[in-house]
Design an enzyme around this catalytic site. Structure first.
Site, PDB file in Angstrom:
ATOM      1  CB  SER A 267       1.317   6.955   7.223  1.00 44.83           C
ATOM      2  OG  SER A 267       1.026   5.963   7.758  1.00 44.83           O
TER       3      SER A 267
ATOM      4  CG  ASP B  63       2.228   0.537  11.258  1.00 50.96           C
ATOM      5  OD1 ASP B  63       2.682  -0.602  11.597  1.00 50.96           O
ATOM      6  OD2 ASP B  63       2.712   0.849  10.079  1.00 50.96           O
TER       7      ASP B  63
HETATM    8  O1  PMV Z   1       3.460  -1.221   5.573  1.00 50.40           O
HETATM    9  P1  PMV Z   1       3.379  -0.770   7.047  1.00 50.40           P
HETATM   10  O2  PMV Z   1       4.608  -0.472   7.520  1.00 50.40           O
HETATM   11  O3  PMV Z   1       2.503   0.431   6.972  1.00 50.40           O
HETATM   12  O4  PMV Z   1       2.609  -1.933   7.884  1.00 50.40           O
HETATM   13  C1  PMV Z   1       1.587  -2.574   7.556  1.00 50.40           C
HETATM   14  C2  PMV Z   1       1.488  -3.935   8.504  1.00 50.40           C
HETATM   15  C3  PMV Z   1       0.166  -4.403   7.697  1.00 50.40           C
HETATM   16  O5  PMV Z   1       0.092  -5.747   8.831  1.00 50.40           O
HETATM   17  C4  PMV Z   1       0.280  -5.161   6.613  1.00 50.40           C
HETATM   18  C5  PMV Z   1      -1.168  -3.777   7.933  1.00 50.40           C
HETATM   19  C6  PMV Z   1      -1.650  -3.527   9.221  1.00 50.40           C
HETATM   20  O6  PMV Z   1      -2.518  -2.599   9.362  1.00 50.40           O
HETATM   21  O7  PMV Z   1      -1.264  -4.122  10.508  1.00 50.40           O
END
Ligand code: PMV
Length: 317
Positions: A109, A152
């Site tokens: 995303s 991200d």
């Molecule tokens: O699942 P992903 O790749 O969107 O990673 C989320 C990472 C978390 O630490 C669980 C949430 C965040 O916003 O950092």
């Protein structure tokens, strides 16, 4: 008609997912061989302000005004219109294609948001500072994920390994010695928003326990930063495996991810852990060199992975 294109990579969280939402540090790396691509062509006969959108990965084929007003792509167009103080975005055809599996912890995303903003901007003949793109992508991530830490969109925008603390720190890590990773997809789809909100519920119910685990993960991440900077593969691997144990205690792993982690370690990986929000999605294993790649990849597939990816961090990157 000239076509404009833009792209953005995938990412993996090496240390500190979930804890990063609660103010602890995390480390993320770009995966530059998996990308989202956006192609934009002008449509002079189109209705001003309306774009044709095609994204085969999510079975999307529609005009922008057919999407809900709070759809991330529609919001992204509005953000760009507002930033450049336009009356509306020009009529055009936008195609989005991606190598990144969705709902799998590899940042599909955020990658789409960054590539889309870059494409919209270059089609206007404009360019934006990375920091502005990052802020815009963060706004879009908030729609998709509710309460994202911002890691991200940051690692994907800058496409460099980062040590990250929410609302405070982005350190670009100059890594010594190359590091090689195999990423394996459990094939289980998992939505970040729902896993993050489950963790929040548990954190509220068992605050002391969860805060204690986040502290331990934070310490691991601090140690891992040094290991990466020093090019210390063995320590980095051990810390990854330790981080996985804590993620298990948080309740965000699952049997297949645990099995893939164990299999990678038995096959000789230096360390392994789930990556991203968990309860499905991908895991990542640190391997000692490119020569190990094929053997460990085959072990992961035999253990139930539906796909594997290889990525490497080069020295000084
Ligand atoms: O699942 P992903 O790749 O969107 O990673 C989320 C990472 C978390 O630490 C669980 C949430 C965040 O916003 O950092």
């Amino acid at each position: 008609m000239p076509a404009f294109s833009a792209s953005a990579p995938a990412k993996s969280i090496l240390f500190g997912e979930h804890a990063v939402v609660y103010g602890r540090p995390a480390i993320a790396i770009p995966i530059s061989n998996l990308k989202t691509h956006v192609y934009i062509t002008a449509n002079p006969k189109g209705k001003p302000g309306i774009q044709w959108l095609e994204a085969p990965n999510i079975q999307m084929k529609c005009f922008s005004n057919e999407l809900p007003e709070d759809h991330p792509l529609r919001v992204a167009i509005q953000i760009v219109v507002d930033f450049f103080q336009l009356d509306h975005y020009p009529a055009c055809e936008i195609k989005i294609s991606s190598d990144i599996p969705i709902a799998s912890g590899l940042g599909s995303s955020a990658s789409t948001a960054v590539a889309f903003i870059r494409g919209l901007t270059s089609f206007l003949g404009q360019s934006l500072e990375q920091s502005v793109i990052n802020q815009m992508a963060f706004q879009i991530e908030k729609i998709t994920h509710g309460n994202p830490s911002g890691i991200d969109n940051t690692v994907i925008t800058y496409e460099e390994p980062i040590f990250y603390i929410k609302d405070s720190t982005i350190d670009f890590l100059k890594i010594q010695n190359p590091f090689y990773f195999i990423i394996a997809d459990s094939g289980i789809k998992s939505l970040t928003k729902s896993v993050v909100s489950q963790v929040k519920k548990m954190w509220a119910q068992q605050n002391k326990k969860y805060e204690g685990i986040f502290d331990k993960i934070g310490k691991i991440t601090q140690d891992a930063k040094l290991a990466l900077l020093n090019g210390d593969h063995v320590t980095c691997g051990k810390l990854m495996t330790e981080n996985h144990k804590h993620l298990k205690t948080l309740g965000v792993s699952c049997d297949l991810l645990d099995h893939l982690v164990d299999t990678a370690l038995e096959a000789g990986a230096l360390g392994a852990k789930l990556c991203g929000s968990g309860q499905g999605g991908n895991m990542i294993a640190l391997i000692s060199g490119e020569g190990e790649k094929e053997r460990i990849r085959q072990s992961m597939l035999a253990a139930g992975a539906v796909a594997t990816y290889f990525t490497q961090l080069k020295s000084g990157k």
